[in-house]
Design an enzyme around this catalytic site. Structure first.
Site: not given
Length: 246
Positions: A74, A100-102
């Protein structure tokens, strides 16, 4: 699938990459969750918007129930480094399988490597996304070093859209991550099933695929004469079904 890849290669064994389903349509996610070829899932704000998602957290929690402990990514929504960090920790709290997508940079071109390093040091599982160069991979890999399991998503499909061969970039990225067993390379934004074969050829760990590309995986290794006949048959059947008259 591996046998089909071996036939295509001719002699050498190719290790098939894991397939992560890319999408944000919940009914499709439910369907793909039952596909044994799918090892994980990825989403992004563009896919969420396209799927008509209006409540991010509600969608995410429903998706987490569906994926059965497999990794799912996400993405943060923020464009400010401090807020990226806050949102990343919030998203990570939604489940143990969350990555976690950064984005690799903010919209003004500022690198996110420092917030990536801070989050990795705090044990947040990350998927750093939208990379397209070997230099970016080097910076991100260094930022993730010593952290928990993580992914680095190189958008090979967009590299190809720019008229450049993504294979040298992906091959170099695989070699760069070899000393970092907790870091895995994703071939992102594939345009065709052949990208799956290419990912295997360079030893890429994961490839993201939309549901339509996943369906086409069954054609890998298919006899081309038979494929030609199937195509002609499709044209004929559609011509008859259309009722066209000449």
């Amino acid at each position: 699938m591996a046998n089909a890849l071996n036939r295509l290669d001719g002699t050498a064994h190719l290790d098939a990459p894991e397939v992560f389903a890319d999408g944000a349509d919940l009914p499709t996610l439910i369907q793909l969750a039952g596909d044994p070829r799918v090892s994980g899932f990825t989403t992004n704000p563009t896919l969420l918007r396209k799927a008509g998602v209006t409540d991010y957290e509600s969608f995410a929690r429903s998706a987490l129930e569906v994926v059965g402990g497999r990794p799912i990514s996400f993405e943060v929504l923020a464009d400010d480094l401090d807020e990226i960090g806050r949102q990343a920790r919030l998203l990570a709290g939604w489940g143990d399988s969350v990555f976690v997508k950064i984005p690799v940079m903010t919209t003004d071109g500022t690198s996110t490597h420092q917030v990536v390093a801070d989050l990795a040091a705090d044990g947040v599982q990350l998927n750093v996304t939208a990379l397209m160069t070997v230099r970016q991979v080097a910076v991100v890999s260094a930022a993730l070093a010593g952290g928990p399991p993580s992914y680095i998503s190189v958008f090979a499909g967009r590299v190809a859209d720019a008229g450049r061969d993504p294979m040298p970039i992906m091959s170099a990225a695989v070699a760069m991550l070899d000393p970092e067993p907790s870091q895995r390379l994703i071939w992102a934004s594939p345009r065709e099933v052949f990208n799956y074969v290419q990912a295997a050829q360079v030893g890429c760990h994961v490839i993201t695929m939309t549901s339509d590309l996943i369906e086409k995986l069954a054609t890998i290794g298919k006899d081309l004469d038979q494929f030609s006949l199937d195509t002609v048959t499709m044209f004929r059947n559609d011509a008859v079904a259309s009722g066209f008259i000449l």
